[in-house]
Write an enzyme that holds these catalytic residues in place. Structure first.
Site, short mmCIF file in Angstrom:
data_model
loop_
_atom_site.label_atom_id
_atom_site.label_comp_id
_atom_site.label_asym_id
_atom_site.label_seq_id
_atom_site.Cartn_x
_atom_site.Cartn_y
_atom_site.Cartn_z
N MET A 1 -9.20 8.12 -0.45
CA MET A 1 -10.07 8.50 0.67
C MET A 1 -10.62 9.89 0.44
SD MET A 1 -7.63 7.36 3.79
CE MET A 1 -6.79 5.77 3.81
N SER B 1 0.85 -1.19 0.00
CA SER B 1 0.00 0.00 0.00
C SER B 1 0.88 1.24 0.00
CB SER B 1 -0.90 0.00 1.23
OG SER B 1 -1.46 1.29 1.38
N ASP C 1 -4.85 3.56 -2.00
CA ASP C 1 -5.96 3.90 -1.11
C ASP C 1 -6.48 5.30 -1.41
OD1 ASP C 1 -6.16 1.62 0.74
OD2 ASP C 1 -4.10 2.14 1.26
N MET D 1 -12.28 4.37 -0.80
CA MET D 1 -12.97 4.64 0.47
C MET D 1 -13.68 5.97 0.30
SD MET D 1 -9.90 3.32 2.93
CE MET D 1 -8.73 3.31 1.58
N HIS E 1 -8.43 0.91 -4.07
CA HIS E 1 -9.37 0.72 -2.96
C HIS E 1 -10.06 2.05 -2.71
CE1 HIS E 1 -9.61 -0.15 1.70
NE2 HIS E 1 -10.81 -0.04 1.15
N HIS F 1 -1.24 -1.38 -4.25
CA HIS F 1 -2.51 -1.03 -3.61
C HIS F 1 -2.58 0.48 -3.42
CE1 HIS F 1 -6.04 -2.02 -1.09
NE2 HIS F 1 -5.62 -1.07 -0.27
N ASP G 1 -6.75 -6.46 4.27
CA ASP G 1 -6.11 -5.14 4.32
C ASP G 1 -6.14 -4.61 5.75
OD1 ASP G 1 -5.18 -2.57 3.82
OD2 ASP G 1 -6.87 -1.98 2.55
N MET H 1 -11.56 -5.93 5.49
CA MET H 1 -10.73 -5.01 6.27
C MET H 1 -10.43 -5.63 7.64
SD MET H 1 -10.19 -2.44 4.30
CE MET H 1 -9.21 -1.54 5.51
C1 DX5 Z 1 -6.41 1.63 5.52
C2 DX5 Z 1 -5.92 1.25 4.15
C3 DX5 Z 1 -4.81 0.28 4.12
C4 DX5 Z 1 -3.53 0.73 4.80
C5 DX5 Z 1 -2.88 -0.48 5.38
O1 DX5 Z 1 -7.60 2.33 5.39
O2 DX5 Z 1 -6.99 0.66 3.43
O3 DX5 Z 1 -4.54 -0.15 2.80
O4 DX5 Z 1 -2.64 1.37 3.94
O5 DX5 Z 1 -1.80 -0.08 6.15
P1 DX5 Z 1 -1.05 -1.07 7.14
O6 DX5 Z 1 -0.55 -2.23 6.33
O7 DX5 Z 1 0.05 -0.21 7.68
O8 DX5 Z 1 -2.04 -1.49 8.18
ZN ZN Z 2 -6.54 -0.25 1.46
#
Ligand code: DX5
Ligand code: ZN
Length: 212
Positions: free
Chosen positions: A34, A7, A32, A65, A63, A30, A172, A136
């Site tokens: 948001m 990620s 993210d 969010m 991903h 990956h 994740d 998650m």
């Molecule tokens: C959290 C993200 C994850 C995050 C995971 O909302 O969806 O992808 O980057 O980070 P680690 O591996 O540090 O928990």
């Molecule tokens: Zn993620």
């Protein structure tokens, strides 16, 4: 062998190309996204996905969010995503179906994501359309949180329902060299890891280690 999806939330955004090159032995990248509404954090969006697409051949696992993802899924496909996953909590059932259909119409792998409080059953109406289901193991929004081992029954249940379908089962949050074993045992096929990858002194060795 399980696939690893580093990620970039844990990367240095001022040196993103360098940090993408550092994880080239992985299977996915990956990303993210948001919106500050669905989760209490804002990360990156379409222009960044477009730029990343130009500097790596790794498949991009995006991903989302964000609230009402149906508004944006086509643009993320056009920006270069290979997989687009959307949260089942982010809209009504009909709109989630519509978003998955749009992703598939672009020839991309579509997936649904379940927050820790969402039961496995919430994925059932969408399974036929999913090339990925993401469980998650932390509350979405931030990297570096503690792995929630109590999500394992949900993971096993989904493993059973997915059976022989062409559908990845992704985990994740809080995946590290110890918890990776637990998620692999419980049926995960793709492991997302942010801090565990980027905080490692030897990143390729860490990626190998996470394969269990
Ligand atoms: C959290 C993200 C994850 C995050 C995971 O909302 O969806 O992808 O980057 O980070 P680690 O591996 O540090 O928990
Ligand atoms: Zn993620």
């Amino acid at each position: 062998m399980v696939k690893i999806a580093p990620s970039i939330l844990a990367a240095d955004f001022a040196n993103l190309e360098r940090d993408i090159r550092r994880v080239e032995s992985a299977d996915y990248l990956h990303v993210d996204v948001m919106d500050g509404m669905f989760v209490p954090n804002i990360s990156i969006g379409l222009p960044v996905v477009q730029s990343i697409r130009k500097v790596t051949d790794l498949p991009l696992d995006v991903h989302l969010m964000i609230e009402r993802p149906v508004r944006y899924v086509e643009r993320f496909c056009q920006a270069g995503a290979d997989v687009v996953t959307i949260h089942v909590e982010a809209d009504g059932e009909a709109e989630i179906h519509r978003a998955l259909d749009l992703i598939r119409a672009h020839g991309k792998r579509a997936g649904v994501v379940l927050k820790p409080g969402t039961p496995a059953e919430a994925a059932l109406p969408f399974l036929d359309k999913c090339g990925m289901v993401l469980v998650m193991t932390v509350e979405p929004g931030f990297g570096g949180q503690k792995f929630m081992a109590d999500m394992m029954p949900k993971l096993r249940q989904l493993r059973e329902w997915i059976g022989g379908l062409d559908c990845e089962l992704e985990v994740d949050g809080g995946v590290d060299p110890v918890t990776c074993r637990t998620v692999i045992e419980n049926g995960a096929t793709v492991l997302v890891a942010g801090s565990a990858v980027y905080k490692a002194a030897d990143i390729p060795a860490r990626i190998k280690e996470l394969r269990g």
